[in-house]
Enzyme design. Structure first.
Site, PDB file in Angstrom:
ATOM      1  N   HIS A 250       0.848  -1.371   0.127  1.00  0.00           N
ATOM      2  CA  HIS A 250       0.244  -0.322   0.164  1.00  0.00           C
ATOM      3  C   HIS A 250       0.425   1.676   0.244  1.00  0.00           C
ATOM      4  CE1 HIS A 250       0.578  -0.139   4.109  1.00  0.00           C
ATOM      5  NE2 HIS A 250      -0.137  -1.219   4.561  1.00  0.00           N
TER       6      HIS A 250
ATOM      7  N   HIS B 124      -3.074  -9.011  16.138  1.00  0.00           N
ATOM      8  CA  HIS B 124      -3.230  -7.638  14.641  1.00  0.00           C
ATOM      9  C   HIS B 124      -4.641  -7.886  13.440  1.00  0.00           C
ATOM     10  CE1 HIS B 124      -2.684  -4.025  12.733  1.00  0.00           C
ATOM     11  NE2 HIS B 124      -1.904  -4.451  11.893  1.00  0.00           N
TER      12      HIS B 124
ATOM     13  N   GLU C 236      -5.112  -6.537  11.227  1.00  0.00           N
ATOM     14  CA  GLU C 236      -4.939  -5.947   9.911  1.00  0.00           C
ATOM     15  C   GLU C 236      -4.613  -7.723   8.411  1.00  0.00           C
ATOM     16  OE1 GLU C 236      -1.763  -3.432   8.885  1.00  0.00           O
ATOM     17  OE2 GLU C 236      -2.851  -2.496   6.884  1.00  0.00           O
TER      18      GLU C 236
ATOM     19  N   ASP D 128      -3.645  -8.593   6.639  1.00  0.00           N
ATOM     20  CA  ASP D 128      -1.969  -9.173   6.127  1.00  0.00           C
ATOM     21  C   ASP D 128      -1.709 -10.349   7.192  1.00  0.00           C
ATOM     22  OD1 ASP D 128      -1.640  -6.921   7.683  1.00  0.00           O
ATOM     23  OD2 ASP D 128       0.751  -7.128   7.122  1.00  0.00           O
TER      24      ASP D 128
ATOM     25  N   HIS E 247       0.448  -0.380  15.421  1.00  0.00           N
ATOM     26  CA  HIS E 247       0.093   0.582  14.965  1.00  0.00           C
ATOM     27  C   HIS E 247      -1.683   0.843  14.740  1.00  0.00           C
ATOM     28  CE1 HIS E 247       0.058  -0.914  10.610  1.00  0.00           C
ATOM     29  NE2 HIS E 247      -0.545  -1.550  11.084  1.00  0.00           N
TER      30      HIS E 247
ATOM     31  N   ASP F 132       2.965  -6.287  14.634  1.00  0.00           N
ATOM     32  CA  ASP F 132       4.119  -5.207  13.867  1.00  0.00           C
ATOM     33  C   ASP F 132       4.887  -5.221  14.087  1.00  0.00           C
ATOM     34  OD1 ASP F 132       2.877  -6.445  11.378  1.00  0.00           O
ATOM     35  OD2 ASP F 132       1.573  -3.990  11.430  1.00  0.00           O
TER      36      ASP F 132
ATOM     37  N   TYR G 124      11.313   0.154   7.943  1.00  0.00           N
ATOM     38  CA  TYR G 124       9.781   0.072   8.349  1.00  0.00           C
ATOM     39  C   TYR G 124       8.970   0.568   9.244  1.00  0.00           C
ATOM     40  CZ  TYR G 124       5.721  -3.252   9.624  1.00  0.00           C
ATOM     41  OH  TYR G 124       5.143  -3.988  10.065  1.00  0.00           O
TER      42      TYR G 124
ATOM     43  N   HIS H  34       6.438  -9.558  10.286  1.00  0.00           N
ATOM     44  CA  HIS H  34       6.906  -8.854   9.006  1.00  0.00           C
ATOM     45  C   HIS H  34       8.698  -9.690   9.655  1.00  0.00           C
ATOM     46  CE1 HIS H  34       3.516  -8.068   7.519  1.00  0.00           C
ATOM     47  NE2 HIS H  34       3.793  -6.778   8.254  1.00  0.00           N
TER      48      HIS H  34
HETATM   49 FE1  FEO Z   1      -0.566  -4.083  10.240  1.00  0.00          FE
HETATM   50 FE2  FEO Z   1       1.196  -6.150   8.917  1.00  0.00          FE
HETATM   51  O1  FEO Z   1      -0.241  -5.521   9.237  1.00  0.00           O
END
Ligand code: FEO
Length: 397
Positions: free
Chosen positions: A24, A78, A80, A82, A146, A165, A193, A226
């Site tokens: 994104h 989290h 989100e 992903d 976040h 994250d 990041y 990640h």
């Molecule tokens: Fe906030 Fe890796 O998603």
């Protein structure tokens, strides 16, 4: 990525996404990973899932260790996509009645994505603990790190922090652990990041790190969602987060510009050369050669930001609007700023850039330099003087 044992009874079952190049708007030149973790104890627990299209690979990785249907519960740190994109697929496979543990806001956000009453969502609070048999898992809500629902899970006996994250990096490669890459390389990934994801939440980062320190939380391993897992330099990455969250300006100038017929480029180069001659760290970034996520990474620890644009149709160049909008949202702090640019007949760009910088919160230390058409020696002299003024202020930091 195949499943990998991290310690007795704990595995990384996440996946590599080699080909993502744009997360994104964040350039991910090294791809990324969606890490997910499996705890195999008397109870079997999956921490986080992966992006929707990688759900089958996640199941394959789990299957190499244990029958996925034996999973007793899932923890979602989290919401989100992903990390929860394949959640409904996984729950459908292992049994939709099984509990999904998440924060209170996680319940709300997962329901907002997948609908109410589809999953057995069980909110947990900071300090709450569950036992998997020989292991104890505790939770720490990290709101707005976040997302509103973010939380950490901590495996007490193994001293492993599953940090969602936080402490992540968009890196996909042969290495799994921090000690398998050079410190410089993993620091660069982690810094990018931080600059692109966590920068606006720096105050909260400071608080969470202070909470971790106050609790004397021993951390043998940090498992972010990640990139690399930290098993050697946990203290180093925590220290870097502490440093970045201070938002302290350093003796470094970032020049961001676009150019139409090279006049603004020439001005940028003279300013950059002048600052470099003062032996101050400077980087000059043409917005058509560098993307916004690379630029904000350089801005993170800079003390000065200089922005140049020609006037185009009574406005600034579109690429400058892009980076300024992005920068405004990420809220960098404690920087001095100045503008410059060429024009043909109206010359609004420098004034517009000054207003943008004030809105972002930069201390605009010069009225800016406007040059009609082609810079002459007198204009370059003004550029040199601006470079010297910025250098002097950086030297006084
Ligand atoms: Fe906030 Fe890796 O998603």
């Amino acid at each position: 990525m195949d499943s990998m044992k991290l310690t007795e009874g704990i595995y990384n079952v996440g996946v590599r996404d080699w080909n993502i190049r744009d997360f994104h708007g964040y350039s991910t030149h090294k791809g990324t990973t969606y890490n997910a973790f499996l705890i195999v104890d008397e109870k079997i627990v999956l921490i986080d899932t992966v992006k929707k299209e990688f759900g089958d690979k996640l199941l394959e990785n789990i299957s190499s260790i244990v029958d996925p249907k034996k999973i007793d519960m899932v923890i979602s740190n989290h919401s989100e996509m992903d990390h929860t994109g394949s959640l409904t697929r996984i729950m459908h496979f292992i049994g939709e009645e099984k509990p999904v543990l998440c924060s209170k806001l996680g319940k709300k956000n997962i329901e907002a994505h997948f609908g109410k009453d589809k999953l057995n969502l069980n909110p947990v609070k900071s300090g709450e603990e569950i036992s998997t048999g020989s292991k104890t898992l505790s939770f720490l809500e990290t709101r707005m790190l976040h997302w509103p629902d973010s939380m950490f899970t901590y495996a007490k006996e193994d001293k492993i922090l599953f940090s969602s994250d936080a402490f992540g990096q968009h890196y996909s490669g042969w290495a799994t652990f921090d000690d398998e890459l050079s410190e410089e390389e993993w620091t660069n990934h982690a810094k990018k990041y931080y600059a692109n994801i966590l920068l606006p939440f720096s105050g909260l980062v400071k608080k969470v790190i202070s909470d971790i320190e106050k609790a004397n939380l021993e951390v043998n391993m940090i498992c972010p969602d990640h990139g690399l897992i930290f098993r050697k330099d946990q203290a180093k990455i925590i220290g870097l987060y502490k440093e970045w969250s201070e938002l302290k300006p350093s003796k470094k100038a970032v020049i961001i510009y676009d150019s139409m017929w090279n006049s603004t480029r020439k001005m940028a180069e003279v300013i950059a050369e002048t600052i470099a001659d003062q032996k101050i760290d400077v980087i000059s970034m043409n917005t058509r050669k560098w993307d916004r996520s690379e630029i904000i990474t350089e801005v993170l620890d800079a003390g000065a930001v200089l922005i140049g644009s020609p006037t185009l149709n009574n406005n600034i160049f579109p690429a400058l609007s892009d980076i300024l909008t992005y920068m405004k949202g990420l809220k960098p702090k404690n920087k001095i700023g100045a503008a410059f640019g060429s024009y043909g007949w109206s010359g609004e760009a420098v004034g517009i850039l000054n207003s943008y910088m004030e809105e972002i919160g930069f201390d605009v230390v010069d009225e800016g330099i406007k040059v009609q058409y082609i810079p002459e020696e007198a204009d370059f002299e003004k550029c040199r003087n601006l470079g010297l003024k910025i250098s002097e202020q950086l030297n006084n930091l």
